[in-house]
Motif scaffolding. Structure first.
Motif, PDB file in Angstrom:
ATOM      1  N   ASN A   1       9.605  -6.794  -1.896  1.00 55.33           N
ATOM      2  CA  ASN A   1       8.187  -7.110  -2.020  1.00 55.33           C
ATOM      3  C   ASN A   1       7.927  -8.481  -1.414  1.00 55.33           C
ATOM      4  O   ASN A   1       8.743  -9.394  -1.538  1.00 55.33           O
ATOM      5  N   TRP A   2       6.742  -8.643  -0.810  1.00 54.53           N
ATOM      6  CA  TRP A   2       6.412  -9.893  -0.120  1.00 54.53           C
ATOM      7  C   TRP A   2       4.996 -10.295  -0.506  1.00 54.53           C
ATOM      8  O   TRP A   2       4.026  -9.724  -0.006  1.00 54.53           O
TER       9      TRP A   2
ATOM     10  N   LEU B   1      -5.472  -6.545 -10.131  1.00 60.91           N
ATOM     11  CA  LEU B   1      -4.489  -7.605  -9.921  1.00 60.91           C
ATOM     12  C   LEU B   1      -3.720  -7.434  -8.604  1.00 60.91           C
ATOM     13  O   LEU B   1      -3.298  -6.324  -8.260  1.00 60.91           O
ATOM     14  N   PHE B   2      -3.529  -8.563  -7.902  1.00 59.06           N
ATOM     15  CA  PHE B   2      -2.783  -8.597  -6.644  1.00 59.06           C
ATOM     16  C   PHE B   2      -1.932  -9.865  -6.613  1.00 59.06           C
ATOM     17  O   PHE B   2      -1.968 -10.677  -7.533  1.00 59.06           O
TER      18      PHE B   2
ATOM     19  N   ASN C   1       1.744  -7.991   0.450  1.00 59.17           N
ATOM     20  CA  ASN C   1       0.627  -7.750  -0.467  1.00 59.17           C
ATOM     21  C   ASN C   1      -0.695  -8.150   0.192  1.00 59.17           C
ATOM     22  O   ASN C   1      -1.130  -7.481   1.118  1.00 59.17           O
ATOM     23  N   VAL C   2      -1.334  -9.228  -0.187  1.00 55.81           N
ATOM     24  CA  VAL C   2      -2.646  -9.598   0.357  1.00 55.81           C
ATOM     25  C   VAL C   2      -2.507 -10.890   1.163  1.00 55.81           C
ATOM     26  O   VAL C   2      -2.553 -11.983   0.600  1.00 55.81           O
ATOM     27  N   PRO C   3      -2.333 -10.792   2.491  1.00 55.53           N
ATOM     28  CA  PRO C   3      -2.231 -12.001   3.306  1.00 55.53           C
ATOM     29  C   PRO C   3      -3.608 -12.616   3.543  1.00 55.53           C
ATOM     30  O   PRO C   3      -4.606 -11.902   3.686  1.00 55.53           O
TER      31      PRO C   3
ATOM     32  N   GLY D   1       0.801  -1.215   0.000  1.00 49.76           N
ATOM     33  CA  GLY D   1       0.000   0.000   0.000  1.00 49.76           C
ATOM     34  C   GLY D   1       0.835   1.268   0.000  1.00 49.76           C
ATOM     35  O   GLY D   1       0.291   2.362  -0.104  1.00 49.76           O
ATOM     36  N   VAL D   2       2.169   1.142   0.100  1.00 50.33           N
ATOM     37  CA  VAL D   2       3.029   2.328   0.073  1.00 50.33           C
ATOM     38  C   VAL D   2       3.291   2.812  -1.353  1.00 50.33           C
ATOM     39  O   VAL D   2       3.832   3.907  -1.548  1.00 50.33           O
ATOM     40  N   TYR D   3       2.926   2.017  -2.371  1.00 50.26           N
ATOM     41  CA  TYR D   3       3.249   2.380  -3.751  1.00 50.26           C
ATOM     42  C   TYR D   3       2.238   3.350  -4.354  1.00 50.26           C
ATOM     43  O   TYR D   3       1.058   3.354  -3.992  1.00 50.26           O
TER      44      TYR D   3
END
Length: 283
Positions: free
Chosen positions: A228-229, A200-201, A168-170, A113-115
């Motif tokens: 990135n994770w 897209l995620f 990203n989306v856990p 979400g920092v991008y």
């Protein structure tokens, strides 16, 4: 990470940190700091051997926090929508904690979400930062960027090896965004999607998160490593909602709106180089 390391973990009752704390406790000495409003989760942590120390990072009394710590895993996050509180708790409190503990290394859990919103572009760690989550969480992106700056400062000022992992989306047994969508589908509510479709995620299961944490800690450097994770599979929000609808025996419906998060999809090359690929299929 060597077996028996002392790990201090923040936000240990949260969706992501809770399974991480339980898993680490099997081979390491784990101290968890949180407000522990959920007595059931505190009991589960203590049953696994985790030492629970009640600390409110909004107004921390750090005297109760141990200093002899090999690793700090920072998963704490506040999303109140109040600027003073969120900047204080997410960023300033991290600085106070780093100064107090001076751990051997740090894993700071940040967010993609920092991008700056970039649609279907696979975001690299060097891509521009921005106010990605403002449509639904006004303070989130900015306070997460501020927390990254504090973590970077700690790495330089005190020479603390640090990994900043942008999650990203856990999802998993502790919930996550797909679980929220499932609840909407079961209630026959349309799921909001950004008009710049597909959204897209890179969803990542809790099992992969737990497995990767030790390697992310080992990847820490000063200055900080930024990575990135997320899952190596790129998936549209629309696609996982349709899959959930089939499994739940309901209909999936969507409504396009600008007042939601657009797609945030990442390049996972650096992650794979550092800790290997994710293993759990998104389904």
């Amino acid at each position: 990470m060597r077996a028996g390391s002392h790990v201090l973990i923040t936000g240990a009752t949260g969706q992501v940190a809770f399974p991480v704390a339980l898993a680490l406790a099997a081979e390491h000495r784990v101290t968890a700091i949180a407000r522990f409003r959920d007595a059931t989760k505190r009991a589960a942590l203590e049953a696994a051997g985790v030492t629970c120390v009640e600390v409110d990072l909004a107004k921390p009394d750090l005297a109760v926090v141990p200093r002899e710590v090999d690793h700090l895993a920072n998963f704490a996050v506040v999303k109140s929508g109040r600027w003073d509180l969120d900047l204080n708790t997410n960023a300033e409190a991290l600085g106070l904690l780093l100064e107090h503990v001076r751990p051997g290394s740090v894993l700071h859990c940040s967010s993609t979400g920092v991008y700056q919103p970039a649609g279907a572009h696979r975001l690299l760690e060097t891509d521009p930062l921005g106010d990605n989550h403002r449509p639904i969480m006004e303070t989130y992106s900015i306070s997460k960027i501020a927390a990254e700056v504090v973590a970077r400062y700690g790495a330089r000022q005190w020479g603390i090896p640090t990994t900043i992992a942008r999650l990203n989306v856990p999802y998993g047994d502790e919930g996550g965004w797909p679980a929220f969508h499932l609840a909407m589908l079961r209630a026959a509510q349309p799921v909001p999607v950004h008009p710049d479709r597909p959204n897209l995620f890179n969803p990542i299961h809790h099992d992969d998160i737990v497995r990767m944490v030790p390697a992310l800690i080992d990847a820490a450097t000063a200055p900080a490593t930024i990575v990135n994770w997320g899952g190596v599979e790129q998936v549209a929000l629309e696609t996982w909602c349709e899959e959930l609808a089939v499994l739940a025996g309901v209909e999936a419906s969507f409504v396009e709106t600008e007042v939601t998060i657009g797609g945030v999809t990442i390049d996972t090359t650096r992650m794979v180089d550092l800790v290997g690929p994710t293993q759990v299929d998104w389904r």
